[in-house]
Design a protein around this motif. Structure first.
Motif, mmCIF file in Angstrom:
data_model
loop_
_atom_site.group_PDB
_atom_site.id
_atom_site.type_symbol
_atom_site.label_atom_id
_atom_site.label_comp_id
_atom_site.label_asym_id
_atom_site.label_seq_id
_atom_site.Cartn_x
_atom_site.Cartn_y
_atom_site.Cartn_z
ATOM 1 N N PHE A 167 -2.195 -3.615 -0.459
ATOM 2 C CA PHE A 167 -1.373 -2.719 0.349
ATOM 3 C C PHE A 167 -2.015 -2.419 1.695
ATOM 4 O O PHE A 167 -1.337 -2.413 2.724
ATOM 5 C CB PHE A 167 -1.108 -1.418 -0.415
ATOM 6 C CG PHE A 167 -0.353 -1.634 -1.695
ATOM 7 C CD1 PHE A 167 0.952 -2.094 -1.670
ATOM 8 C CD2 PHE A 167 -0.944 -1.388 -2.923
ATOM 9 C CE1 PHE A 167 1.662 -2.300 -2.846
ATOM 10 C CE2 PHE A 167 -0.250 -1.588 -4.108
ATOM 11 C CZ PHE A 167 1.049 -2.053 -4.064
ATOM 12 N N VAL A 168 -3.319 -2.152 1.710
ATOM 13 C CA VAL A 168 -3.987 -1.763 2.957
ATOM 14 C C VAL A 168 -4.180 -2.965 3.878
ATOM 15 O O VAL A 168 -3.921 -2.878 5.081
ATOM 16 C CB VAL A 168 -5.341 -1.078 2.659
ATOM 17 C CG1 VAL A 168 -6.058 -0.735 3.958
ATOM 18 C CG2 VAL A 168 -5.134 0.177 1.831
ATOM 19 N N ARG A 219 -0.736 3.445 2.792
ATOM 20 C CA ARG A 219 -1.036 2.324 1.900
ATOM 21 C C ARG A 219 -2.283 2.603 1.058
ATOM 22 O O ARG A 219 -2.352 2.211 -0.116
ATOM 23 C CB ARG A 219 -1.235 1.051 2.732
ATOM 24 C CG ARG A 219 0.009 0.593 3.496
ATOM 25 C CD ARG A 219 1.095 0.093 2.553
ATOM 26 N NE ARG A 219 2.204 -0.512 3.247
ATOM 27 C CZ ARG A 219 2.283 -1.792 3.602
ATOM 28 N NH1 ARG A 219 1.292 -2.620 3.326
ATOM 29 N NH2 ARG A 219 3.348 -2.260 4.215
ATOM 30 N N SER A 255 -2.761 2.494 -3.181
ATOM 31 C CA SER A 255 -3.820 1.825 -3.948
ATOM 32 C C SER A 255 -4.645 2.835 -4.725
ATOM 33 O O SER A 255 -5.042 2.580 -5.873
ATOM 34 C CB SER A 255 -4.728 1.034 -3.000
ATOM 35 O OG SER A 255 -4.034 -0.038 -2.408
#
Length: 256
Positions: A146-147, A233, A237
């Motif tokens: 996500f990041v 993000r 996570s």
């Protein structure tokens, strides 16, 4: 000493204004939170120095470029805030590269996993060896990239990023990564790659600093919201890493 507290980040600047930033960790150059925070700060601090014309970002040794997140740290996370803080470390590194006013050359000597692919995507120009295969393994342990996703997508496009994300256990070759645009060129040996890195760095050190600064701002147009986006993000996570699925998956990986 625990793996979480190991590792280093160091920098040096030569007489031509070429700065080299190196990160390293005994576990395949993995990135615990302490190293992530130091790396982001170093990129920011070095980039702010007037005498610096260009930056080379590299990892230690001649094997893996970066194994991504530290498994030891991931399984030590027990609450959402700690998880968000850890994944924000990757966000901070990507944003430091993005906002650095100097062009950053990436040097990728070996395999890159997860956050390592994110680091390679966040530099402005990346050179690698033919051993520098890539993998986004996050889904295999119950989370997702996500990041690092926005940086990877920006560099190779949604289609290729989706392939890496969905096929989370398979390596894609350095040649594949070059074809997608992650690497500008790949070389048969570390020595050949380093010659190319040095040649490009010296060429850029002789270029107009203001032109390079303006070009970099244009290259990164459209990413102005990343400061907030990557925090969101990181929270995603941070939440998923607390799940039983992820804890069990990470422990299984550590036993292999």
């Amino acid at each position: 000493m625990s793996a979480i507290n190991q590792g280093h980040v160091k920098s040096e600047i030569n007489e031509k204004g070429i700065a080299t930033i190196e990160f390293g960790h005994p576990l395949s150059n993995s990135l615990p939170g302490k190293i992530l925070n130091l790396l982001a700060k170093t990129i920011t601090d070095v980039g702010a120095q007037h005498e610096v014309k260009v930056i080379i970002l590299k990892s230690a040794g001649d094997r893996a470029f970066c194994a991504g997140a530290s498994f030891d740290e991931l399984i030590s996370i027990k609450d959402l805030e700690t998880g968000k803080q850890f994944f924000s470390g990757f966000a901070n590194v990507i944003n430091a590269c993005r906002k650095c006013p100097k062009l950053i050359i990436g040097r990728v000597q070996g395999k890159a996993v997860g956050g390592g692919v994110g680091v390679a995507s966040a530099v402005d120009y990346c050179l690698a060896t033919e051993h520098a295969a890539v993998k986004l393994s996050e889904l295999a342990i119950g989370i997702g990239p996500f990041v690092v996703g926005p940086a990877v997508e920006r560099k190779i496009g949604m289609s290729a990023m989706s392939q890496l994300t969905i096929n989370a256990t398979e390596w894609q070759s350095a040649e594949w990564a070059r074809e997608q645009g992650l690497y500008a060129s790949i070389y048969g040996s570390v020595e050949e790659m380093d010659q190319a890195v040095d040649k490009l760095a010296n060429q850029l050190a002789d270029s107009n600093p203001e032109s390079m600064r303006m070009l970099k701002s244009i290259f990164w147009e459209g990413t102005e919201k990343w400061d907030n986006l990557l925090k969101v993000r990181a929270a995603m996570s941070g939440e998923l890493v607390l799940s039983d699925f992820t804890i069990n998956a990470i422990n299984a990986f550590k036993k292999k």
